[in-house]
Design an enzyme around this catalytic site. Structure first.
Site: not given
Ligand code: NAP
Length: 246
Positions: A12, A63, A154, A158
């Protein structure tokens, strides 16, 4: 327990995650800002959210690290006693043609984008199951739907996020928790700023609405998916891409 609803947004500090935090604060949520490295920008985002009336905590956590994520959620529950919305937004790219892509380029992108999403979902569902409610929103990408030259890592991450979204949506629906994904197209942030102008021009010719998206376009969709207005929507991938993929 905190009176107001609490939203945790990963990644964020910058770009889309920053905008989501500000929008959610303006919608009346208290906010947990997760960041990985950039405390200065995370604090700036925090100040904006506080001015909008939100109680805010900033937590540094990678994360992709299970233990760091576990600690982050412990801190959130100690502080607020609840978590209503989880936005798995953290993401990185390490683009290269497959022939030149290192093993670490592949592993790093999968670790942050896919495993990071798993790690956070795993922790968030405990308090959400107890509360019998919650909304989880995962940031996918249109690249996860259609692939792209130079983005095998990537695209795989995803596409994995989309599979994870659908499976968890099925598992968690009986527990009152909705799980959806957003697939942004080309949104103007530092992630896309690094592309050269020729590539940007080529992308623009494939966008029917003929403009790049803004971080606000994504944040507005998050607000909708977090709210009761989407109470009958789960397991979906919402493309926010100016019509790029249809
Ligand atoms: P960005 O400006 O580069 O921001 C990425 C954010 O992720 C940063 O806040 C960064 O935190 C955080 N992050 C990176 N690695 C992390 C880690 N290991 N642990 C925790 N946080 C981490 O990117 P963006 O364009 O806003 O992208 C946000 C999301 O949207 C990503 O998932 C991206 O794949 C997706 N997306 C973007 C576009 C686009 O066109 N921009 C299109 C499709 C999908 P620090 O700065 O603190 O390290």
């Amino acid at each position: 327990m905190n009176n107001k609803k609490v939203a945790l947004i990963t990644g964020a500090s910058h770009g889309i995650g920053k905008e989501i935090s500000i929008k959610m604060a303006s919608e009346g949520y208290d906010i947990v800002i997760n960041y990985n490295s950039d405390i200065k920008v995370a604090k700036e985002t925090s100040e904006i959210c506080k001015k909008l009336g939100a109680k805010v905590i900033c937590i540094k956590a990678n994360v992709s690290n299970y233990l760091e994520v576990e600690k982050m959620f412990e801190e959130v529950l100690n502080e607020f006693g609840r978590i209503d919305v989880l936005v798995n937004n953290s993401g990185i790219t390490k683009d290269n043609l497959l022939l030149r892509m290192n093993e670490s380029d592949f592993d790093d992108v999968i670790s942050v984008n896919l495993k990071g999403t798993f790690n956070c979902i795993k922790q968030a569902i405990k308090p959400m199951m107890k509360a019998k409610s919650g909304a989880i929103i995962n940031m996918a990408s249109v690249i996860g739907l259609v692939g792209n030259v130079g983005q095998a890592n990537y695209a795989a991450s995803k596409a994995g996020v989309i599979g994870l979204t659908k499976s968890t949506a099925k598992e968690l629906a009986p527990r009152g928790i909705r799980v959806n994904a957003i697939a942004p197209g080309f949104i103007q942030t530092r992630m896309t700023d690094k592309l050269d102008d020729k590539i940007k021009d080529a992308i623009l010719t494939n966008i029917p609405l003929n403009e790049f998206g803004t971080t606000e376009d994504i944040a507005n969709t998050v607000v909708f998916l977090a709210s009761e207005n989407s109470r009958y929507i789960t397991g979906q991938v919402i493309n926010v891409d100016g019509g790029m993929v249809m």
